[in-house]
Design a protein around this motif. Structure first.
Motif, PDB file in Angstrom:
ATOM      1  N   SER A   1      38.625  47.653  24.763  1.00 54.40           N
ATOM      2  CA  SER A   1      39.738  48.481  24.933  1.00 54.40           C
ATOM      3  C   SER A   1      40.384  48.819  23.378  1.00 54.40           C
ATOM      4  N   HIS A   2      40.720  49.973  23.080  1.00 54.63           N
ATOM      5  CA  HIS A   2      41.301  50.260  21.816  1.00 54.63           C
ATOM      6  C   HIS A   2      42.638  50.794  21.533  1.00 54.63           C
ATOM      7  N   ARG A   3      43.437  50.298  22.625  1.00 56.89           N
ATOM      8  CA  ARG A   3      44.884  50.913  22.534  1.00 56.89           C
ATOM      9  C   ARG A   3      45.451  50.009  21.515  1.00 56.89           C
ATOM     10  N   TYR A   4      46.450  50.712  21.082  1.00 49.11           N
ATOM     11  CA  TYR A   4      47.198  50.426  19.875  1.00 49.11           C
ATOM     12  C   TYR A   4      46.122  50.255  18.417  1.00 49.11           C
ATOM     13  N   GLY A   5      45.205  50.749  18.532  1.00 49.20           N
ATOM     14  CA  GLY A   5      43.948  50.440  17.469  1.00 49.20           C
ATOM     15  C   GLY A   5      43.524  49.271  17.203  1.00 49.20           C
ATOM     16  N   GLN A   6      43.831  48.385  18.450  1.00 43.69           N
ATOM     17  CA  GLN A   6      43.005  47.161  18.214  1.00 43.69           C
ATOM     18  C   GLN A   6      42.239  46.581  19.319  1.00 43.69           C
ATOM     19  N   ARG A   7      41.681  45.601  19.260  1.00 43.82           N
ATOM     20  CA  ARG A   7      40.684  45.366  20.195  1.00 43.82           C
ATOM     21  C   ARG A   7      40.940  43.755  21.110  1.00 43.82           C
ATOM     22  N   ARG A   8      41.829  43.902  21.937  1.00 42.81           N
ATOM     23  CA  ARG A   8      42.355  43.078  22.661  1.00 42.81           C
ATOM     24  C   ARG A   8      41.449  42.593  23.527  1.00 42.81           C
ATOM     25  N   THR A   9      41.050  41.283  23.649  1.00 42.22           N
ATOM     26  CA  THR A   9      40.009  40.742  24.686  1.00 42.22           C
ATOM     27  C   THR A   9      40.544  39.413  25.250  1.00 42.22           C
ATOM     28  N   ALA A  10      40.414  39.350  26.632  1.00 38.48           N
ATOM     29  CA  ALA A  10      40.843  38.120  27.425  1.00 38.48           C
ATOM     30  C   ALA A  10      39.916  36.966  26.699  1.00 38.48           C
ATOM     31  N   TYR A  11      40.466  35.696  26.546  1.00 41.40           N
ATOM     32  CA  TYR A  11      39.758  34.801  25.995  1.00 41.40           C
ATOM     33  C   TYR A  11      39.884  33.540  27.042  1.00 41.40           C
ATOM     34  N   LEU A  12      41.242  32.948  27.403  1.00 40.48           N
ATOM     35  CA  LEU A  12      41.464  32.150  28.502  1.00 40.48           C
ATOM     36  C   LEU A  12      42.138  32.510  29.626  1.00 40.48           C
ATOM     37  N   LEU A  13      41.598  32.300  30.759  1.00 38.27           N
ATOM     38  CA  LEU A  13      42.206  32.772  31.700  1.00 38.27           C
ATOM     39  C   LEU A  13      42.714  31.481  32.672  1.00 38.27           C
ATOM     40  N   LEU A  14      43.889  31.683  33.138  1.00 36.91           N
ATOM     41  CA  LEU A  14      44.602  30.158  33.860  1.00 36.91           C
ATOM     42  C   LEU A  14      44.843  30.897  35.340  1.00 36.91           C
ATOM     43  N   TYR A  15      44.225  30.182  36.185  1.00 36.95           N
ATOM     44  CA  TYR A  15      44.474  30.497  37.607  1.00 36.95           C
ATOM     45  C   TYR A  15      45.136  29.031  38.291  1.00 36.95           C
ATOM     46  N   ARG A  16      46.098  29.584  39.204  1.00 35.72           N
ATOM     47  CA  ARG A  16      46.876  28.455  39.929  1.00 35.72           C
ATOM     48  C   ARG A  16      46.322  28.377  41.405  1.00 35.72           C
ATOM     49  N   LYS A  17      45.842  27.128  42.085  1.00 40.36           N
ATOM     50  CA  LYS A  17      45.745  27.368  43.437  1.00 40.36           C
ATOM     51  C   LYS A  17      46.774  27.592  44.217  1.00 40.36           C
ATOM     52  N   LYS A  18      46.311  28.428  45.080  1.00 41.91           N
ATOM     53  CA  LYS A  18      47.498  29.037  45.847  1.00 41.91           C
ATOM     54  C   LYS A  18      48.058  27.724  47.044  1.00 41.91           C
TER      55      LYS A  18
END
Length: 353
Positions: free
Chosen positions: A318-335
């Protein structure tokens, strides 16, 4: 890693009437960048959103003479102060605590490494063993390494635990499910890596496989975007799609045998994403936080409302705002949080009696 994106005016990156500076938004508030603290700032946003962590820390009753350099003490103070808008610098003492014993100020940090440092020090420096175990249990992924001798078929087992699930990604389109499958895939070890079999008393051709034993209430997924090629570190911008919610069936499907502690009918819900902007050498960290049915974007002292559509832009490329933002850590909660709630209630009862 030298350029400090945090010194840029946040309004030049995200122009929105819903911008908020230093004000609390459902446990999401701006944090000033001290000495390139964007990595710790983003992690603190995720820790603040992990309300179970503060609940556990609040069970502990520290003595009056406890060292002010105690990490769990300063972490608790920081998380409490982040919920009080009267604190102009809720995390400064916590940062100084880390700078004195764990990380260097004014240097680029790796979010997964700092995540582990904070959790490990929180356990090590927690004088109450029961509370330390609760902190560990909140994030601990239990796995077992199995190496099978191809000659005698003896299984060598080695249990271990992880605070984050390290998923390798490919230089192509990836999915979270596909990365999980690769992590648990049975692999034949090459002849150059023959395993010493105790039963055969010599090195033998073998297979290697990681088995899942149990999943925690809070699941942290580490998308390994940094790769070392001949001493040079580079970042992979490959797309990695991930869902807002998923069933633990994706782990069951990745196992050749069902994990004893894995329930197929449990679900995980995404509530925090630590984002890396830039390259391996010039980077900045921000965070998306889901709170009270809304997504928020925290970029140091700038906090604003966001959307799931914007979170998906961190899949990669993704190149929105002229930057390359990438997910690095994902935190999930057990429902299904019955076990976590039950454990915390039991500890509360222990300290009240």
């Amino acid at each position: 890693m030298g350029k400090n994106y945090s010194k840029m005016d946040p309004r030049s990156l995200h122009r929105s009437s819903s911008l908020n500076y230093g004000r609390s938004l459902n446990y999401v508030r701006g944090l000033f960048n001290y000495s390139l603290s964007c990595c710790v700032n983003a992690l603190l946003q995720s820790f603040s959103a992990t309300t179970e962590l503060l609940d556990i820390l609040n069970i502990w009753h520290p003595s009056d003479g406890i060292d002010e350099r105690n990490v769990p003490l300063q972490l608790r103070k920081a998380l409490e102060a982040m919920r009080d808008i009267s604190h102009s610098a809720p995390h400064k003492d916590f940062l100084n605590c880390l700078y004195r014993q764990a990380i260097r100020p004014s240097t680029q940090q790796d979010a997964d490494e700092i995540f582990h440092i904070i959790l490990n020090l929180s356990q090590k420096q927690m004088p109450d063993a029961a509370v330390a175990q609760e902190i560990r249990s909140l994030y601990e992924i239990k796995v077992e390494t199995q190496v099978v001798c191809s000659k005698c078929e003896f299984i060598h087992r080695a249990p271990s635990s992880l605070f984050s699930l390290p998923l390798a990604i490919w230089e192509r389109e990836n999915t979270l499910k596909g990365c999980i499958n690769s992590f648990f895939k049975l692999q034949k070890l090459p002849d150059s890596e023959k395993f010493y079999c105790d039963r055969c008393d010599e090195k033998q051709p073998s297979t290697h496989e990681m088995k899942l034993v149990s999943l925690p209430p809070i699941l942290c997924v580490h998308l390994k975007r940094f790769r070392n090629d001949d001493g040079f570190t580079r970042k992979l911008f490959s797309e990695v799609t991930f869902p807002e919610t998923f069933s633990t069936e994706i782990f069951a499907a990745a196992q050749s045998e069902n994990a004893d502690g894995l329930k197929a009918d449990e679900w995980y819900s995404l509530y925090a994403v630590v984002v890396h902007i830039g390259t391996a050498m010039f980077g900045h960290y921000t965070a998306f936080i889901h709170s009270d049915q809304e997504w928020y974007y925290a970029d140091d002292s700038c906090v604003r409302q966001s959307t799931w559509a914007e979170v998906r832009e961190t899949y990669g490329e993704s190149h929105r705002y002229g930057q390359r933002r990438t997910a690095y850590l994902l935190l999930y909660r057990k429902k299904s949080r019955n076990s976590t709630v039950g454990n915390t209630a039991a500890l509360n009862e222990h300290y009240m009696n």
